[in-house]
Design a protein around this motif. Sequence first.
Motif, PDB file in Angstrom:
ATOM      1  N   TYR A 232       0.837  -1.206   0.000  1.00 46.82           N
ATOM      2  CA  TYR A 232       0.000   0.000   0.000  1.00 46.82           C
ATOM      3  C   TYR A 232       0.872   1.256   0.000  1.00 46.82           C
ATOM      4  O   TYR A 232       0.613   2.211  -0.745  1.00 46.82           O
ATOM      5  N   LEU A 233       1.943   1.232   0.803  1.00 47.55           N
ATOM      6  CA  LEU A 233       2.846   2.386   0.844  1.00 47.55           C
ATOM      7  C   LEU A 233       3.463   2.629  -0.536  1.00 47.55           C
ATOM      8  O   LEU A 233       3.526   3.763  -1.010  1.00 47.55           O
ATOM      9  N   GLY A 234       3.906   1.542  -1.182  1.00 45.11           N
ATOM     10  CA  GLY A 234       4.489   1.668  -2.520  1.00 45.11           C
ATOM     11  C   GLY A 234       3.491   2.285  -3.496  1.00 45.11           C
ATOM     12  O   GLY A 234       3.832   3.159  -4.301  1.00 45.11           O
ATOM     13  N   GLU A 235       2.239   1.852  -3.422  1.00 44.48           N
ATOM     14  CA  GLU A 235       1.190   2.382  -4.314  1.00 44.48           C
ATOM     15  C   GLU A 235       0.926   3.866  -4.028  1.00 44.48           C
ATOM     16  O   GLU A 235       0.781   4.666  -4.947  1.00 44.48           O
ATOM     17  N   LEU A 236       0.837   4.213  -2.739  1.00 43.96           N
ATOM     18  CA  LEU A 236       0.590   5.620  -2.379  1.00 43.96           C
ATOM     19  C   LEU A 236       1.718   6.511  -2.893  1.00 43.96           C
ATOM     20  O   LEU A 236       1.485   7.589  -3.444  1.00 43.96           O
ATOM     21  N   GLU A 237       2.960   6.048  -2.699  1.00 40.84           N
ATOM     22  CA  GLU A 237       4.103   6.867  -3.104  1.00 40.84           C
ATOM     23  C   GLU A 237       4.152   7.019  -4.628  1.00 40.84           C
ATOM     24  O   GLU A 237       4.454   8.108  -5.129  1.00 40.84           O
ATOM     25  N   ALA A 238       3.852   5.941  -5.343  1.00 43.17           N
ATOM     26  CA  ALA A 238       3.886   6.026  -6.818  1.00 43.17           C
ATOM     27  C   ALA A 238       2.842   7.038  -7.304  1.00 43.17           C
ATOM     28  O   ALA A 238       3.116   7.889  -8.163  1.00 43.17           O
ATOM     29  N   LEU A 239       1.659   6.971  -6.745  1.00 40.30           N
ATOM     30  CA  LEU A 239       0.615   7.931  -7.128  1.00 40.30           C
ATOM     31  C   LEU A 239       1.016   9.352  -6.712  1.00 40.30           C
ATOM     32  O   LEU A 239       0.848  10.318  -7.470  1.00 40.30           O
TER      33      LEU A 239
ATOM     34  N   ARG B  11       3.993  10.607  -6.402  1.00 40.64           N
ATOM     35  CA  ARG B  11       5.041  11.162  -7.297  1.00 40.64           C
ATOM     36  C   ARG B  11       4.416  11.701  -8.575  1.00 40.64           C
ATOM     37  O   ARG B  11       4.765  12.782  -9.041  1.00 40.64           O
ATOM     38  N   GLU B  12       3.461  10.951  -9.110  1.00 47.84           N
ATOM     39  CA  GLU B  12       2.772  11.428 -10.327  1.00 47.84           C
ATOM     40  C   GLU B  12       2.076  12.761 -10.064  1.00 47.84           C
ATOM     41  O   GLU B  12       2.138  13.688 -10.858  1.00 47.84           O
ATOM     42  N   GLN B  13       1.408  12.826  -8.930  1.00 52.78           N
ATOM     43  CA  GLN B  13       0.616  14.030  -8.634  1.00 52.78           C
ATOM     44  C   GLN B  13       1.509  15.220  -8.289  1.00 52.78           C
ATOM     45  O   GLN B  13       1.173  16.364  -8.574  1.00 52.78           O
ATOM     46  N   LEU B  14       2.669  14.964  -7.681  1.00 52.79           N
ATOM     47  CA  LEU B  14       3.605  16.056  -7.388  1.00 52.79           C
ATOM     48  C   LEU B  14       4.160  16.646  -8.687  1.00 52.79           C
ATOM     49  O   LEU B  14       4.376  17.856  -8.796  1.00 52.79           O
TER      50      LEU B  14
ATOM     51  N   LEU C 165      -3.621  19.938  -6.414  1.00 47.82           N
ATOM     52  CA  LEU C 165      -3.523  18.535  -5.982  1.00 47.82           C
ATOM     53  C   LEU C 165      -4.916  17.973  -5.737  1.00 47.82           C
ATOM     54  O   LEU C 165      -5.652  18.498  -4.900  1.00 47.82           O
ATOM     55  N   SER C 166      -5.247  16.898  -6.417  1.00 49.69           N
ATOM     56  CA  SER C 166      -6.547  16.250  -6.175  1.00 49.69           C
ATOM     57  C   SER C 166      -6.422  15.086  -5.203  1.00 49.69           C
ATOM     58  O   SER C 166      -7.435  14.519  -4.786  1.00 49.69           O
ATOM     59  N   PHE C 167      -5.209  14.695  -4.907  1.00 49.30           N
ATOM     60  CA  PHE C 167      -4.946  13.515  -4.078  1.00 49.30           C
ATOM     61  C   PHE C 167      -5.007  13.949  -2.608  1.00 49.30           C
ATOM     62  O   PHE C 167      -4.061  14.512  -2.069  1.00 49.30           O
ATOM     63  N   ALA C 168      -6.129  13.686  -1.962  1.00 52.79           N
ATOM     64  CA  ALA C 168      -6.391  14.257  -0.636  1.00 52.79           C
ATOM     65  C   ALA C 168      -5.400  13.790   0.422  1.00 52.79           C
ATOM     66  O   ALA C 168      -4.997  14.580   1.274  1.00 52.79           O
ATOM     67  N   ASN C 169      -5.000  12.514   0.404  1.00 51.89           N
ATOM     68  CA  ASN C 169      -4.072  12.038   1.447  1.00 51.89           C
ATOM     69  C   ASN C 169      -2.796  12.871   1.437  1.00 51.89           C
ATOM     70  O   ASN C 169      -2.269  13.246   2.477  1.00 51.89           O
TER      71      ASN C 169
END
Length: 438
Positions: free
Chosen positions: A285-292, A294-297, A306-310
């Motif tokens: 899950y951490l790997g998935e969150l970080e990959a997303l 990075r894309e959003q950053l 930023l649409s990624f609320a977390n």
Amino acid sequence: MGTVLPAAAGPDCKRFRSPRGEHVLVVPFSQIYDLPGDSAETWDADPERAARSLAELSRARPGEVPLGEVHVPAPQSLSLNVSQACNLACGYCYAGRGSFGGRQTTPMSLATALEAVDALLRDGDAAAPFTVGFLGGEPFVNRALIHKVVAYGSQRAAERGLDVRYSVTTNGTLLEEGDLELMRSHRFAVTVSIDGDSAIHDRQRPAAHAARGSWSELVARIRPLLASPGRAQVAARATITRDGLDLRRIFAALRAVGFRDIGFAPLRRAADSAGAFTAADWPRYLGELEALAREQLARLRAGEPLSFANLAIALKQLERGAASPYPCGAGGGYFSVASDGTWYACHRAIGDPAFALGTSRGLSAEARQSFLAQRHVERQTDCVRCWARYLCSGGCHQEAPARSAASCDFIRGWLEFCLAAYAEYGADFHARHSRSVA
Ligand code: SF4
Ligand code: SF4
């Protein structure tokens, strides 16, 4: 009211690195400093000198409540459990579709709801905003009551010069045009429970009385509000199960529906226990969150919001130096009212005597003090030694029994990622989001 706890035994700083250099988080009050030139080396090599700097930097400033104090604030926000029923049958539902395992058997009456609103406006801080929320079951099963409570709250606000806002968490499948108009015309925080594309969502959130999913119905009914939100702020909140960890796929599906505020909540405990995270799922899950993230950053740097609320929430908290011994307002500024009129510290604890703190006729000051003292992060055995203690704050009280080494490693890993992201992208974030941060 004051209980002061002994000083926390945990570290008072967390060193971290970003592509911009070396930094330190001062744990009390979450202050972030750059360590330029050779000051990082000096900091690491001379712990006594670092400790002297930390003692200076860790002090509460005027207006800040010392973190070791048990502070009992005025109630400022409540949720009304207006319905004991739901038209969906999600396996992980904490509320037993609104009945809380038989502990809430009737919908809320209008008299109970208005009495609770009056108590909130009577006892809260009139200079600060109030929030009245609607939960269930599915709250729109009791549509008429929601409309009447909003009309009443707004009338009282106008008479007394108060700032009253509203919130609702909904599965979206019962929304009608009149409901959308109600949300557009008030300051309404609308949280839509939607778990991804139709395949994931329909598997996790089926209809209660028919062999079908709920995605198409939800999307058809929420799209007009997304297209024209008025004063409402609409957010998607997806429950992530261990069987559906492809966060970029879920995020893309929710963007395609039209959501611009998308957050994820991992399933730590489930009513039917299916899909709840195990130790092996947290690193994935951490790997998935970080990959997303990075894309959003990268999109943020290109000038997009930023649409990624977390990630957006974490950056906002770091920007304002958020630090709290509690993960939420439960039993402090926030309460949840059951249909029988009892005020509980939290909406997930309806019917649980350990969370019952009073009624609209009055809250027990003693019970609140004891509830908050017991749940202070420095009273939690694992947390008191953790550098993340004032950012994570021990996590949701309901989920504390599911806390594990793996879930805490995930929390610290994600916070460390967000600290480095803040050091690297803080200026971009501030430029794009400063109005909402202010
Ligand atoms: S729940 Fe875990 S990560 Fe959070 S403060 Fe406690 S020990 Fe640290
Ligand atoms: S205890 Fe958990 S569910 Fe309840 S208000 Fe706090 S964070 Fe939310």
